[in-house]
Design an enzyme around this catalytic site. Structure first.
Site, PDB file in Angstrom:
ATOM      1  N   SER A 135     -89.808   5.136  26.117  1.00  0.00           N
ATOM      2  CA  SER A 135     -89.393   6.173  27.055  1.00  0.00           C
ATOM      3  C   SER A 135     -87.874   6.299  26.946  1.00  0.00           C
ATOM      4  O   SER A 135     -87.149   5.330  27.205  1.00  0.00           O
ATOM      5  CB  SER A 135     -89.814   5.768  28.468  1.00  0.00           C
ATOM      6  OG  SER A 135     -89.299   6.686  29.414  1.00  0.00           O
ATOM      7  N   LYS A 161     -91.295   9.357  24.270  1.00  0.00           N
ATOM      8  CA  LYS A 161     -91.310  10.163  25.502  1.00  0.00           C
ATOM      9  C   LYS A 161     -89.874  10.437  25.898  1.00  0.00           C
ATOM     10  O   LYS A 161     -89.051   9.521  25.949  1.00  0.00           O
ATOM     11  CB  LYS A 161     -92.073   9.372  26.565  1.00  0.00           C
ATOM     12  CG  LYS A 161     -91.715   9.624  28.008  1.00  0.00           C
ATOM     13  CD  LYS A 161     -92.730   8.928  28.920  1.00  0.00           C
ATOM     14  CE  LYS A 161     -92.122   8.467  30.224  1.00  0.00           C
ATOM     15  NZ  LYS A 161     -93.106   7.755  31.072  1.00  0.00           N
ATOM     16  N   LYS A 163     -87.207  12.016  28.709  1.00  0.00           N
ATOM     17  CA  LYS A 163     -86.999  12.464  30.082  1.00  0.00           C
ATOM     18  C   LYS A 163     -86.372  13.851  30.044  1.00  0.00           C
ATOM     19  O   LYS A 163     -85.457  14.099  29.236  1.00  0.00           O
ATOM     20  CB  LYS A 163     -86.076  11.476  30.808  1.00  0.00           C
ATOM     21  CG  LYS A 163     -86.709  10.098  31.003  1.00  0.00           C
ATOM     22  CD  LYS A 163     -87.888  10.167  31.946  1.00  0.00           C
ATOM     23  CE  LYS A 163     -88.408   8.785  32.295  1.00  0.00           C
ATOM     24  NZ  LYS A 163     -89.498   8.847  33.265  1.00  0.00           N
ATOM     25  N   ASP A 188     -91.293  13.794  30.147  1.00  0.00           N
ATOM     26  CA  ASP A 188     -91.549  13.352  31.528  1.00  0.00           C
ATOM     27  C   ASP A 188     -90.485  13.962  32.432  1.00  0.00           C
ATOM     28  O   ASP A 188     -89.302  13.657  32.307  1.00  0.00           O
ATOM     29  CB  ASP A 188     -91.509  11.822  31.610  1.00  0.00           C
ATOM     30  CG  ASP A 188     -91.923  11.291  32.980  1.00  0.00           C
ATOM     31  OD1 ASP A 188     -92.203  12.111  33.882  1.00  0.00           O
ATOM     32  OD2 ASP A 188     -91.971  10.054  33.144  1.00  0.00           O
ATOM     33  N   GLU A 213     -95.626  15.057  31.237  1.00  0.00           N
ATOM     34  CA  GLU A 213     -95.838  14.129  32.356  1.00  0.00           C
ATOM     35  C   GLU A 213     -95.154  14.646  33.624  1.00  0.00           C
ATOM     36  O   GLU A 213     -93.966  14.980  33.614  1.00  0.00           O
ATOM     37  CB  GLU A 213     -95.274  12.758  31.946  1.00  0.00           C
ATOM     38  CG  GLU A 213     -95.542  11.635  32.948  1.00  0.00           C
ATOM     39  CD  GLU A 213     -95.118  10.273  32.396  1.00  0.00           C
ATOM     40  OE1 GLU A 213     -94.986  10.117  31.161  1.00  0.00           O
ATOM     41  OE2 GLU A 213     -94.900   9.361  33.217  1.00  0.00           O
ATOM     42  N   ASP A 238     -98.408  11.159  36.952  1.00  0.00           N
ATOM     43  CA  ASP A 238     -97.821   9.838  37.233  1.00  0.00           C
ATOM     44  C   ASP A 238     -97.638   9.729  38.750  1.00  0.00           C
ATOM     45  O   ASP A 238     -98.518   9.217  39.464  1.00  0.00           O
ATOM     46  CB  ASP A 238     -96.506   9.701  36.444  1.00  0.00           C
ATOM     47  CG  ASP A 238     -95.724   8.415  36.716  1.00  0.00           C
ATOM     48  OD1 ASP A 238     -96.102   7.661  37.624  1.00  0.00           O
ATOM     49  OD2 ASP A 238     -94.712   8.155  36.035  1.00  0.00           O
ATOM     50  N   LYS A 262     -99.896   2.963  36.569  1.00  0.00           N
ATOM     51  CA  LYS A 262     -98.909   1.908  36.812  1.00  0.00           C
ATOM     52  C   LYS A 262     -99.461   1.047  37.921  1.00  0.00           C
ATOM     53  O   LYS A 262     -99.702   1.529  39.028  1.00  0.00           O
ATOM     54  CB  LYS A 262     -97.558   2.496  37.245  1.00  0.00           C
ATOM     55  CG  LYS A 262     -96.845   3.269  36.158  1.00  0.00           C
ATOM     56  CD  LYS A 262     -95.561   3.867  36.689  1.00  0.00           C
ATOM     57  CE  LYS A 262     -94.865   4.671  35.600  1.00  0.00           C
ATOM     58  NZ  LYS A 262     -93.778   5.489  36.159  1.00  0.00           N
ATOM     59  N   GLY A 290     -94.516   2.350  32.493  1.00  0.00           N
ATOM     60  CA  GLY A 290     -93.574   1.246  32.688  1.00  0.00           C
ATOM     61  C   GLY A 290     -92.621   1.566  33.813  1.00  0.00           C
ATOM     62  O   GLY A 290     -92.427   2.731  34.183  1.00  0.00           O
TER      63      GLY A 290
HETATM   64  O1  OSB Z   1     -91.636   8.035  35.305  1.00  0.00           O
HETATM   65  O2  OSB Z   1     -92.433   6.747  33.868  1.00  0.00           O
HETATM   66  C1  OSB Z   1     -91.562   6.986  34.693  1.00  0.00           C
HETATM   67  C2  OSB Z   1     -88.877   4.264  34.652  1.00  0.00           C
HETATM   68  C3  OSB Z   1     -88.610   4.148  35.996  1.00  0.00           C
HETATM   69  C4  OSB Z   1     -89.260   4.975  36.882  1.00  0.00           C
HETATM   70  C5  OSB Z   1     -90.189   5.907  36.422  1.00  0.00           C
HETATM   71  C6  OSB Z   1     -90.474   6.014  35.067  1.00  0.00           C
HETATM   72  C7  OSB Z   1     -89.786   5.193  34.168  1.00  0.00           C
HETATM   73  C8  OSB Z   1     -89.930   5.274  32.730  1.00  0.00           C
HETATM   74  C9  OSB Z   1     -89.511   4.088  31.917  1.00  0.00           C
HETATM   75  O3  OSB Z   1     -90.294   6.269  32.136  1.00  0.00           O
HETATM   76  C10 OSB Z   1     -90.657   3.306  31.419  1.00  0.00           C
HETATM   77  C11 OSB Z   1     -90.199   1.998  30.834  1.00  0.00           C
HETATM   78  O4  OSB Z   1     -89.605   2.014  29.763  1.00  0.00           O
HETATM   79  O5  OSB Z   1     -90.420   0.946  31.472  1.00  0.00           O
HETATM   80 MG    MG Z   2     -93.380   9.077  34.585  1.00  0.00          MG
END
Ligand code: OSB
Ligand code: MG
Length: 369
Positions: A135, A161, A163, A188, A213, A238, A262, A290
């Site tokens: 991510s 992925k 952001k 995401d 996402e 999510d 999660k 994650g």
């Molecule tokens: O939306 O998936 C998410 C991290 C913190 C809060 C929300 C998210 C995330 C990540 C990172 O996308 C996932 C990771 O590398 O642990």
């Molecule tokens: Mg997410």
């Protein structure tokens, strides 16, 4: 089995990178580790909270407060036949799923250790090698985004992925797609857009993404369904999914076609497995998200990912991507985009107590002496 006592430990840690999402920037974090003691064994859990109420209303401080004042008093010292019995004792706690999951997951580890089994086997898992993606946070420039994409692809990650936030979506993603025509890519938005932004997603729809996402508000399945009807790309939910009922509603409405599971967001392994089962009954794939976890949470994610319907690459990338030193052994690093599920008894990792002592900001023994 009885949880006789619990150690709560808050650690201060620093990510190796600045992680920007549509809800803010994270780098200096505090993480709560739970050590549950019972029958001479120790079970480990981690709260997956962030510093600010940006992704969820829960934070590290609210999780500490709820564990100390509400959740531990309800579960410690009582006979608990199963994780379901533990959840029953906190049935009156509305929300605060990450706080509950921290002790629920520690209890699973305890139960697996008492049974002499790896946690993945107790959960009923089938996969022992977990394909993972990375991510990637919002970068300063399109060039840096492409550079990050190339680097993580070269490391073998199975999907990337990115952001996104309003104003940072189509241009960087088109550049990554041009650079890596065959790489599985996703985005995401962490709830940053509205249905009136549908044109952004129609443009992303042309880039052959595996899914989009959580584009819209955390509590709006209806608008997600409207957006899904306009797109060929599946929506992955999510923030919208906190329970098996949410999963059922989301999939029934066609508000999304994939679920990011999660453990923390949904109250622990038992509810995560139920969501996995609901998705399976709809023919919808799931993957394990994650929350920038340390090794305890990362190990729990790998055990959860062993379940049959975790068929898309998860977010559990290499621990060494995030941390100069992690608090568990062995180090949970991916090789060629694959993480092995720890195969020892229980969680299958041990704590580096000396390192933890150096990182500790506060601790609590429950019950106090
Ligand atoms: O939306 O998936 C998410 C991290 C913190 C809060 C929300 C998210 C995330 C990540 C990172 O996308 C996932 C990771 O590398 O642990
Ligand atoms: Mg997410």
């Amino acid at each position: 089995m009885r949880i006789e006592r619990v150690e709560l430990i808050e650690l201060a840690v620093r990510l190796r990178f600045r992680f920007e999402t549509s809800f803010g920037v994270e780098q200096d974090l505090r993480k709560i580790i739970v050590i549950a003691h019972g029958e001479g064994l120790e079970g480990y859990g981690e709260a997956t909270t962030g510093e600010t109420p940006g992704y969820s209303y829960e934070t590290t401080d609210t999780a500490w407060l709820m564990l100390e004042q509400v959740i531990l008093p309800a579960v410690v010292g009582h006979d608990l036949a199963s994780p379901a019995a533990l959840l029953e004792r906190v049935a009156g706690v509305r929300g605060h799923n990450m706080a509950v999951a921290a002790i629920e997951s520690a209890f699973w580890d305890l139960q697996a250790k008492a049974a002499g089994m790896p946690l993945w086997a107790l959960l009923g898992g089938v996969h022992t090698e977990i394909p993972v993606g990375a991510s990637i946070g919002i970068q300063g420039t399109v060039e840096e985004t492409v550079e990050q994409a190339r680097r993580h692809a070269a490391e073998g990650y199975k999907r990337l992925k990115f952001k996104i936030k309003p104003g940072w979506e189509v241009v960087p993603l088109r550049a990554v797609r041009d650079a890596l025509p065959d790489m599985p890519l996703t985005v995401d938005a962490n709830s940053a857009f509205r249905l009136t932004d549908a044109r952004v997603f129609q443009a992303l729809d042309e880039l052959d993404l595996d899914y989009i996402e959580q584009p819209l508000a955390h509590d709006d399945l209806v608008d997600h369904a409207k957006l899904q009807a306009m797109l060929g790309t599946p929506i992955c939910l999510d923030e919208s999914i906190h329970s098996p009922q949410d999963a059922r509603k989301g999939l029934e409405l066609d508000a999304g076609r994939v679920i990011n599971v999660k453990m923390g967001r949904v109250r622990g392994h038992l509810e995560a497995r139920r969501i996995h089962d609901v998705a399976l009954s709809f023919g919808a794939p799931v993957w394990c998200g994650g929350m920038l976890e340390l090794g305890v949470g990362r190990a729990h994610n790998l055990h959860l990912s062993s379940l049959e319907n975790f068929t898309m690459p998860g977010d559990t990338s290499s621990a060494s991507r995030y941390w100069d030193e992690d608090i568990v052994e062995p180090l949970l690093d991916a090789h060629d985009g694959v993480q092995k599920v720890p195969n020892g008894i229980g969680l299958g990792v041990t704590l580096k107590r000396e390192l933890m002592d150096r990182l500790t900001r506060r601790r609590l023994d429950f019950p106090g002496r």
